[in-house]
Design an enzyme around this catalytic site. Structure first.
Site, PDB file in Angstrom:
ATOM      1  N   SER A 140     -49.049 -27.309  27.956  1.00 40.71           N
ATOM      2  CA  SER A 140     -47.807 -26.543  28.261  1.00 40.71           C
ATOM      3  C   SER A 140     -47.203 -26.106  26.975  1.00 40.71           C
ATOM      4  O   SER A 140     -46.159 -26.246  26.531  1.00 40.71           O
ATOM      5  CB  SER A 140     -46.296 -27.743  28.890  1.00 40.71           C
ATOM      6  OG  SER A 140     -46.535 -27.497  30.251  1.00 40.71           O
TER       7      SER A 140
ATOM      8  N   ASN B 201     -57.608 -21.530  25.566  1.00 38.12           N
ATOM      9  CA  ASN B 201     -57.728 -21.444  26.776  1.00 38.12           C
ATOM     10  C   ASN B 201     -57.684 -20.280  27.810  1.00 38.12           C
ATOM     11  O   ASN B 201     -56.194 -21.163  28.541  1.00 38.12           O
ATOM     12  CB  ASN B 201     -57.956 -23.189  27.453  1.00 38.12           C
ATOM     13  CG  ASN B 201     -58.705 -23.057  29.132  1.00 38.12           C
ATOM     14  OD1 ASN B 201     -59.074 -22.253  29.211  1.00 38.12           O
ATOM     15  ND2 ASN B 201     -58.091 -24.545  29.303  1.00 38.12           N
TER      16      ASN B 201
ATOM     17  N   GLU C 159     -55.044 -33.861  27.421  1.00 39.07           N
ATOM     18  CA  GLU C 159     -54.262 -33.817  28.069  1.00 39.07           C
ATOM     19  C   GLU C 159     -53.597 -33.720  29.645  1.00 39.07           C
ATOM     20  O   GLU C 159     -54.251 -34.151  30.401  1.00 39.07           O
ATOM     21  CB  GLU C 159     -55.291 -32.032  28.843  1.00 39.07           C
ATOM     22  CG  GLU C 159     -55.507 -31.223  27.364  1.00 39.07           C
ATOM     23  CD  GLU C 159     -56.111 -29.879  27.916  1.00 39.07           C
ATOM     24  OE1 GLU C 159     -55.311 -29.465  27.419  1.00 39.07           O
ATOM     25  OE2 GLU C 159     -56.835 -29.680  29.004  1.00 39.07           O
TER      26      GLU C 159
ATOM     27  N   LYS D  43     -58.976 -19.189  31.086  1.00 38.71           N
ATOM     28  CA  LYS D  43     -58.831 -20.114  32.365  1.00 38.71           C
ATOM     29  C   LYS D  43     -59.639 -18.170  32.747  1.00 38.71           C
ATOM     30  O   LYS D  43     -60.141 -17.945  32.545  1.00 38.71           O
ATOM     31  CB  LYS D  43     -57.687 -20.591  32.769  1.00 38.71           C
ATOM     32  CG  LYS D  43     -57.332 -21.383  32.079  1.00 38.71           C
ATOM     33  CD  LYS D  43     -55.949 -22.436  32.329  1.00 38.71           C
ATOM     34  CE  LYS D  43     -55.870 -23.364  31.200  1.00 38.71           C
ATOM     35  NZ  LYS D  43     -54.951 -24.382  31.860  1.00 38.71           N
TER      36      LYS D  43
ATOM     37  N   GLU E  26     -59.543 -29.632  35.324  1.00 37.08           N
ATOM     38  CA  GLU E  26     -59.351 -28.416  36.215  1.00 37.08           C
ATOM     39  C   GLU E  26     -60.824 -28.449  36.439  1.00 37.08           C
ATOM     40  O   GLU E  26     -60.788 -27.561  37.347  1.00 37.08           O
ATOM     41  CB  GLU E  26     -58.838 -27.198  35.713  1.00 37.08           C
ATOM     42  CG  GLU E  26     -56.685 -27.203  35.769  1.00 37.08           C
ATOM     43  CD  GLU E  26     -56.433 -26.671  34.739  1.00 37.08           C
ATOM     44  OE1 GLU E  26     -55.559 -26.388  34.841  1.00 37.08           O
ATOM     45  OE2 GLU E  26     -57.354 -24.726  34.525  1.00 37.08           O
TER      46      GLU E  26
ATOM     47  N   GLY F 173     -50.007 -26.566  33.221  1.00 35.63           N
ATOM     48  CA  GLY F 173     -49.505 -25.399  33.430  1.00 35.63           C
ATOM     49  C   GLY F 173     -47.883 -25.422  34.163  1.00 35.63           C
ATOM     50  O   GLY F 173     -47.893 -24.993  34.600  1.00 35.63           O
TER      51      GLY F 173
ATOM     52  N   HIS G 297     -62.825 -30.675  31.227  1.00 39.20           N
ATOM     53  CA  HIS G 297     -61.290 -30.402  31.602  1.00 39.20           C
ATOM     54  C   HIS G 297     -61.104 -30.671  32.633  1.00 39.20           C
ATOM     55  O   HIS G 297     -61.907 -31.083  34.240  1.00 39.20           O
ATOM     56  CB  HIS G 297     -61.362 -28.239  32.002  1.00 39.20           C
ATOM     57  CG  HIS G 297     -59.662 -27.825  31.564  1.00 39.20           C
ATOM     58  ND1 HIS G 297     -59.087 -28.459  32.609  1.00 39.20           N
ATOM     59  CD2 HIS G 297     -59.136 -27.581  30.568  1.00 39.20           C
ATOM     60  CE1 HIS G 297     -58.016 -28.100  32.403  1.00 39.20           C
ATOM     61  NE2 HIS G 297     -58.352 -27.944  30.628  1.00 39.20           N
TER      62      HIS G 297
HETATM   63  P1  PGA Z   1     -50.982 -25.416  29.526  1.00 37.24           P
HETATM   64  O1  PGA Z   1     -52.660 -25.871  30.098  1.00 37.24           O
HETATM   65  O2  PGA Z   1     -51.106 -24.703  28.034  1.00 37.24           O
HETATM   66  O3  PGA Z   1     -51.707 -23.020  30.284  1.00 37.24           O
HETATM   67  O4  PGA Z   1     -50.500 -25.926  30.045  1.00 37.24           O
HETATM   68  C1  PGA Z   1     -53.910 -26.039  28.815  1.00 37.24           C
HETATM   69  C2  PGA Z   1     -54.506 -26.555  29.585  1.00 37.24           C
HETATM   70  O5  PGA Z   1     -55.202 -26.770  30.297  1.00 37.24           O
HETATM   71  O6  PGA Z   1     -55.653 -26.662  28.500  1.00 37.24           O
END
Ligand code: PGA
Length: 207
Positions: free
Chosen positions: A164, A11, A118, A13, A99, A124, A97
Site C-alpha cells: 500500500s 509490480n 511486505e 501483477k 501472492e 493491496g 512474492h
Molecule cells: P500494493 O502491492 O502496493 O498494491 O499493496 C504491493 C505488492 O504486492 O508488491
C-alpha cells in the site's frame, strides 16, 4: 548509508492490456525523475508484455519478470525459466512474492539481490505500515544479514518496503534509514508512481 541506491519497483501483477501498457509507459517516459545515480527504477509487467515494455521503456528504467521457474527448462508446461529471461535480457525477477508462496532457494551470491519486506496485511489493502514499523523490520532484516551472511552484505543490500505504498505516504517511509526503496503494486499502474520514484530525493538530501 548513501552507498545503497534507492530502488523503486513497480509490480503490475496480473493487470492490463496492450493499450494500458502503452499508456503507463508513456507516463513513465515523460516523467521528470531524479537521475539514475539517485534512484533505480524497475517495472514488472505480466510476462506477455515484458518484451513490449522493454522495447518502449526509457533506457534509464528497466524491467523485471514477476516470477520464474526454479529449475532449468524442459517439459514444464506454462513455466518460464531464468535462462529464458536472461536470453531476452530481462535483468530482474521478483521471487517469493507472498501472492505466490514460491520457494526461495538458498543464496550464495547476494550481489544482485534486492530484499523486499511486505507485510501481508498491507498488500493491496490500503493499510500501510507506519514508518516506525517498517524501520524496525528493515533494521531486523539487516541485522539478520549481518549475523547470518556478512557485515558487507548487510551494508550493501537494498531492503525495500512493499504494501500500500502510494504518492502520499512514500516520503515519510523513504526517510527511514533502513528503507532503501519500495515495491509498489496498485500505485505503480497510476501516474502517482512518478511521485514515488521522486521520493528518492528524500534519501539523497538526508544522506
Ligand atoms: P500494493 O502491492 O502496493 O498494491 O499493496 C504491493 C505488492 O504486492 O508488491
Amino acid at each position: 548509508m548513501a552507498s545503497r541506491k534507492f530502488f523503486v519497483g513497480g509490480n503490475w501483477k496480473c493487470n492490463g492490456t496492450g493499450e494500458d501498457v502503452k499508456k503507463i509507459v508513456t507516463v513513465l517516459n515523460e516523467a521528470e525523475v531524479p537521475s539514475e545515480d539517485v534512484v533505480e527504477v524497475v517495472v514488472s509487467p505480466p510476462f506477455v508484455f515484458l518484451q513490449q515494455v522493454k522495447g518502449l521503456l526509457r533506457p534509464d528504467f528497466s524491467v523485471a519478470a514477476q516470477n520464474c521457474w526454479v529449475r532449468k527448462g524442459g517439459a514444464f508446461t506454462g513455466e518460464i525459466s531464468a535462462e529464458m529471461l536472461v536470453n531476452l535480457q530481462v535483468p530482474w525477477v521478483i521471487l517469493g512474492h507472498s501472492e505466490r508462496r514460491a520457494l526461495l532457494e538458498k543464496l550464495s551470491d547476494w550481489t544482485n539481490v534486492v530484499l523486499a519486506y511486505e507485510p501481508v496485511w498491507a498488500i493491496g489493502t490500503g493499510k500501510v505500515a507506519t514508518p516506525a514499523q517498517a524501520q524496525e523490520v528493515h533494521d531486523g532484516l539487516r541485522k539478520w544479514l549481518q549475523s547470518n551472511v556478512s557485515p558487507a552484505v548487510a551494508e550493501s543490500t537494498r531492503i525495500i518496503y512493499g504494501g500500500s505504498v502510494n504518492g502520499g505516504n512514500c516520503k515519510v517511509l523513504a526517510a527511514q534509514p533502513d528503507v532503501d526503496g519500495f515495491l509498489v503494486g496498485g500505485a505503480s499502474l497510476k501516474p502517482e508512481f512518478v511521485d514515488i520514484i521522486k521520493s528518492a530525493t528524500v534519501k539523497s538530501s538526508s544522506a
